[in-house]
Design an enzyme around this catalytic site. Structure first.
Site, PDB file in Angstrom:
ATOM      1  N   HIS A   1       3.232  -7.649  -1.835  1.00 50.18           N
ATOM      2  CA  HIS A   1       2.233  -8.712  -1.853  1.00 50.18           C
ATOM      3  C   HIS A   1       2.775  -9.855  -1.005  1.00 50.18           C
ATOM      4  O   HIS A   1       3.989 -10.117  -0.989  1.00 50.18           O
ATOM      5  CB  HIS A   1       1.983  -9.205  -3.284  1.00 50.18           C
ATOM      6  CG  HIS A   1       1.150 -10.441  -3.355  1.00 50.18           C
ATOM      7  ND1 HIS A   1      -0.222 -10.420  -3.237  1.00 50.18           N
ATOM      8  CD2 HIS A   1       1.498 -11.752  -3.524  1.00 50.18           C
ATOM      9  CE1 HIS A   1      -0.683 -11.648  -3.336  1.00 50.18           C
ATOM     10  NE2 HIS A   1       0.332 -12.481  -3.512  1.00 50.18           N
TER      11      HIS A   1
ATOM     12  N   CYS B   1      -4.205  -8.448   0.559  1.00 50.52           N
ATOM     13  CA  CYS B   1      -3.585  -9.766   0.707  1.00 50.52           C
ATOM     14  C   CYS B   1      -2.858  -9.910   2.043  1.00 50.52           C
ATOM     15  O   CYS B   1      -2.845 -10.992   2.650  1.00 50.52           O
ATOM     16  CB  CYS B   1      -2.613 -10.016  -0.444  1.00 50.52           C
ATOM     17  SG  CYS B   1      -1.281  -8.784  -0.549  1.00 50.52           S
TER      18      CYS B   1
END
Length: 248
Positions: free
Chosen positions: A41, A115
């Site tokens: 992430h 993301c």
């Protein structure tokens, strides 16, 4: 000029310690060991103490912020300074508002719109280099594999359709030859030899579902014609059998 900082986390929000440990192990091998990537992430920090990223939600924007390095869902790994931007704080906020409208949470896709893709676009707007390739390599590879699989499936479907169509045409053509070659009382030609194949042989090569739904050809071969073909076959082969006996 202000630093644009990329914060990277190991994705450990599965709810299963076993799965989280597996992801950590994958990242250790593929990123730390051989440097090709992992499951991560990412978030971007600029002008202030917060980092900005993107995630799934059923309603509203998927763009969100939290204190830098403190996202509670993941395990913090490292930071990378991507470069510096000359954009003011107000301009950065304007860009974030625009992206908040363009990136609704329901549009999240693990392979095509995650993301890391959001951070790439954010960095492009800020005028700094995009994320290092290893950050999103697994998603990019998965997306390419999915596209390839989709294209392959389409090509196979097209090929199957073309094969079935060709089979139908060949079936009508060859069956038509057999039908036209039958000796009828109205058109007898003792010098004309019928083709040496049986309609049933070609029928067996085509699945029942691939046969034409309507056709002028006979579904069951004419047994008299078959017997005539077999008889002529035997007569034609008799000289060969005699020659073979003489040579033995």
């Amino acid at each position: 000029m202000t630093d644009v900082v990329l914060h990277i986390y190991d994705v450990t929000n599965s709810g299963s310690d076993k799965t989280n440990n597996t992801i950590m192990h994958i990242n250790k091998i593929f990123k730390d060991g051989i440097g090709i990537g992992g499951i991560f992430h990412s978030a971007v920090q600029v002008h202030g103490d917060d980092e900005w990223s993107f995630g799934f939600c059923e309603q509203g924007t998927g763009v969100f912020s939290c204190p830098a390095t403190k996202n509670p869902m993941y395990t913090y790994r490292e930071k990378i300074v991507l470069g510096q931007t000359s954009l003011s704080n107000s301009k950065v906020n304007q860009i974030l508002r625009e992206l908040s409208r363009e990136w609704p949470g329901e549009s999240y896709d693990l392979l095509a719109r995650n993301c890391n893709h959001f951070c790439d676009e954010l960095c492009e707007r800020f005028g700094v280099p995009k994320l290092p390739g290893w950050v999103n390599r697994f998603a990019n590879a998965g997306d390419a594999a999915a596209e390839l699989a989709g294209n392959t499936a389409y090509r196979l479907k097209q090929a199957k359709t073309e094969i079935v169509s060709a089979s139908k045409v060949a079936y009508r053509f060859l069956s038509g030859i057999a039908t036209n070659s039958q000796v009828s009382p109205d058109n007898q030609n003792p010098n004309k030899t019928p083709p040496r194949f049986q309609v049933s042989w070609f029928k067996n090569m085509i699945a029942a579902g691939n046969k034409p739904s309507s056709s002028s050809v006979l579904e069951v071969p004419n047994q008299d014609v078959i017997r005539q073909q077999q008889q002529r076959q035997g007569e034609d082969d008799e000289p060969l059998r005699q020659n073979a006996r003489r040579g033995s």
